[in-house]
Motif scaffolding. Structure first.
Motif, PDB file in Angstrom:
ATOM      1  N   LEU A 110       0.847  -1.192   0.000  1.00  0.00           N
ATOM      2  CA  LEU A 110       0.000   0.000   0.000  1.00  0.00           C
ATOM      3  C   LEU A 110       0.880   1.239   0.000  1.00  0.00           C
ATOM      4  N   ASP A 111       0.605   2.153  -0.913  1.00  0.00           N
ATOM      5  CA  ASP A 111       1.211   3.484  -0.927  1.00  0.00           C
ATOM      6  C   ASP A 111       0.058   4.464  -0.925  1.00  0.00           C
ATOM      7  N   ALA A 112      -0.016   5.279   0.121  1.00  0.00           N
ATOM      8  CA  ALA A 112      -1.175   6.165   0.254  1.00  0.00           C
ATOM      9  C   ALA A 112      -0.762   7.582   0.616  1.00  0.00           C
ATOM     10  N   ASP A 113      -1.462   8.517   0.027  1.00  0.00           N
ATOM     11  CA  ASP A 113      -1.316   9.934   0.352  1.00  0.00           C
ATOM     12  C   ASP A 113      -2.524  10.298   1.207  1.00  0.00           C
ATOM     13  N   VAL A 114      -2.271  10.438   2.506  1.00  0.00           N
ATOM     14  CA  VAL A 114      -3.348  10.707   3.470  1.00  0.00           C
ATOM     15  C   VAL A 114      -2.912  11.881   4.343  1.00  0.00           C
ATOM     16  N   PRO A 115      -3.240  13.093   3.924  1.00  0.00           N
ATOM     17  CA  PRO A 115      -2.824  14.267   4.694  1.00  0.00           C
ATOM     18  C   PRO A 115      -3.423  14.263   6.106  1.00  0.00           C
ATOM     19  N   GLY A 116      -2.633  14.712   7.070  1.00  0.00           N
ATOM     20  CA  GLY A 116      -3.126  14.896   8.423  1.00  0.00           C
ATOM     21  C   GLY A 116      -3.194  13.638   9.272  1.00  0.00           C
ATOM     22  N   ILE A 117      -2.548  12.572   8.868  1.00  0.00           N
ATOM     23  CA  ILE A 117      -2.552  11.348   9.670  1.00  0.00           C
ATOM     24  C   ILE A 117      -1.119  11.064  10.106  1.00  0.00           C
ATOM     25  N   ASP A 118      -0.962  10.568  11.332  1.00  0.00           N
ATOM     26  CA  ASP A 118       0.389  10.204  11.760  1.00  0.00           C
ATOM     27  C   ASP A 118       0.659   8.743  11.398  1.00  0.00           C
ATOM     28  N   GLU A 119       1.925   8.375  11.428  1.00  0.00           N
ATOM     29  CA  GLU A 119       2.356   7.043  10.991  1.00  0.00           C
ATOM     30  C   GLU A 119       1.687   5.917  11.780  1.00  0.00           C
ATOM     31  N   ALA A 120       1.585   6.072  13.078  1.00  0.00           N
ATOM     32  CA  ALA A 120       1.003   5.018  13.910  1.00  0.00           C
ATOM     33  C   ALA A 120      -0.470   4.790  13.562  1.00  0.00           C
ATOM     34  N   ARG A 121      -1.223   5.853  13.426  1.00  0.00           N
ATOM     35  CA  ARG A 121      -2.657   5.731  13.083  1.00  0.00           C
ATOM     36  C   ARG A 121      -2.814   5.154  11.675  1.00  0.00           C
ATOM     37  N   PHE A 122      -1.957   5.597  10.758  1.00  0.00           N
ATOM     38  CA  PHE A 122      -1.968   5.081   9.389  1.00  0.00           C
ATOM     39  C   PHE A 122      -1.769   3.572   9.383  1.00  0.00           C
ATOM     40  N   GLN A 123      -0.751   3.095  10.097  1.00  0.00           N
ATOM     41  CA  GLN A 123      -0.464   1.659  10.141  1.00  0.00           C
ATOM     42  C   GLN A 123      -1.613   0.886  10.792  1.00  0.00           C
ATOM     43  N   GLN A 124      -2.210   1.452  11.820  1.00  0.00           N
ATOM     44  CA  GLN A 124      -3.326   0.797  12.503  1.00  0.00           C
ATOM     45  C   GLN A 124      -4.518   0.635  11.563  1.00  0.00           C
ATOM     46  N   ILE A 125      -4.860   1.705  10.858  1.00  0.00           N
ATOM     47  CA  ILE A 125      -5.992   1.639   9.920  1.00  0.00           C
ATOM     48  C   ILE A 125      -5.695   0.657   8.792  1.00  0.00           C
ATOM     49  N   ALA A 126      -4.458   0.672   8.287  1.00  0.00           N
ATOM     50  CA  ALA A 126      -4.092  -0.243   7.207  1.00  0.00           C
ATOM     51  C   ALA A 126      -4.189  -1.700   7.664  1.00  0.00           C
ATOM     52  N   GLU A 127      -3.671  -2.014   8.837  1.00  0.00           N
ATOM     53  CA  GLU A 127      -3.742  -3.388   9.357  1.00  0.00           C
ATOM     54  C   GLU A 127      -5.186  -3.818   9.605  1.00  0.00           C
ATOM     55  N   ASP A 128      -5.993  -2.917  10.151  1.00  0.00           N
ATOM     56  CA  ASP A 128      -7.413  -3.234  10.367  1.00  0.00           C
ATOM     57  C   ASP A 128      -8.116  -3.502   9.042  1.00  0.00           C
ATOM     58  N   ALA A 129      -7.806  -2.704   8.023  1.00  0.00           N
ATOM     59  CA  ALA A 129      -8.413  -2.901   6.703  1.00  0.00           C
ATOM     60  C   ALA A 129      -7.988  -4.240   6.114  1.00  0.00           C
ATOM     61  N   LYS A 130      -6.721  -4.590   6.273  1.00  0.00           N
ATOM     62  CA  LYS A 130      -6.236  -5.887   5.771  1.00  0.00           C
ATOM     63  C   LYS A 130      -6.967  -7.032   6.458  1.00  0.00           C
ATOM     64  N   ARG A 131      -7.115  -6.942   7.753  1.00  0.00           N
ATOM     65  CA  ARG A 131      -7.756  -8.001   8.535  1.00  0.00           C
ATOM     66  C   ARG A 131      -9.261  -8.102   8.260  1.00  0.00           C
ATOM     67  N   ASN A 132      -9.900  -6.971   7.986  1.00  0.00           N
ATOM     68  CA  ASN A 132     -11.360  -6.950   7.938  1.00  0.00           C
ATOM     69  C   ASN A 132     -11.994  -6.798   6.566  1.00  0.00           C
ATOM     70  N   CYS A 133     -11.209  -6.604   5.501  1.00  0.00           N
ATOM     71  CA  CYS A 133     -11.859  -6.513   4.199  1.00  0.00           C
ATOM     72  C   CYS A 133     -12.444  -7.890   3.849  1.00  0.00           C
ATOM     73  N   PRO A 134     -13.576  -7.928   3.168  1.00  0.00           N
ATOM     74  CA  PRO A 134     -14.229  -9.208   2.870  1.00  0.00           C
ATOM     75  C   PRO A 134     -13.338 -10.217   2.155  1.00  0.00           C
ATOM     76  N   LEU A 135     -12.463  -9.759   1.253  1.00  0.00           N
ATOM     77  CA  LEU A 135     -11.587 -10.709   0.553  1.00  0.00           C
ATOM     78  C   LEU A 135     -10.541 -11.285   1.490  1.00  0.00           C
ATOM     79  N   SER A 136      -9.982 -10.488   2.396  1.00  0.00           N
ATOM     80  CA  SER A 136      -9.039 -11.036   3.374  1.00  0.00           C
ATOM     81  C   SER A 136      -9.722 -12.096   4.225  1.00  0.00           C
TER      82      SER A 136
END
Length: 146
Positions: free
Chosen positions: A102-128
């Motif tokens: 994943l390469d994302a341009d997300v203004p106003g987010i810190d690295e820790a929150r970004f990684q948390q959201i990305a991991e949650d999305a990986k774990r919870n998307c229907p295809l995963s």
């Protein structure tokens, strides 16, 4: 609830056979695939792993963007690649790894929150969730600096 469909027509036996994949939306219509596009270097056709990777990348990307939106954070751009590895398994084959990048341009987010959201999305998307039998699904997430 949503239900989508795809169909395949196959002619011939084994390695010499040739298939055609079609989707309900028509985005794939009698698109060729066969042994050479799956295991060889034929670039004129597709293969199940490539299609699975596209589906997983698309699902994960939407889940990530929606999760950012829910958190009140707007995504500017999100690019995802999924590499699906098919390996020999006895006399057959299995998918033993899917590597998401994943390469994302997300203004106003810190690295820790970004990684948390990305991991949650990986774990919870229907295809995963549907691919839970795959022994290894990895994620390398990079926050682009604006």
């Amino acid at each position: 609830m949503s239900e989508k469909s795809a169909s395949v027509h196959w002619e011939g036996a084994g390695k010499a056979g040739q298939g055609q994949i079609s989707t309900e939306t028509g985005s794939l219509h009698k698109y060729p695939y066969g042994f050479a596009s799956r295991f060889g270097d034929d670039r004129k056709g597709t293969n199940p792993e490539e299609i699975l990777g596209a589906a997983h990348a698309a699902c994960f990307t939407m889940a990530f963007s929606f999760a950012c939106d829910k958190a009140g954070i707007a995504t500017r751009s999100v690019d995802t690649t999924a590499r699906v590895r098919l390996v020999q398994d006895g006399e057959g084959f299995k998918i033993d790894r899917i590597a998401l990048t994943l390469d994302a341009d997300v203004p106003g987010i810190d690295e820790a929150r970004f990684q948390q959201i990305a991991e949650d999305a990986k774990r919870n998307c229907p295809l995963s969730k549907a691919l839970a039998a795959v022994p290894e699904i990895t994620l390398q997430a990079t926050l682009k600096k604006s």
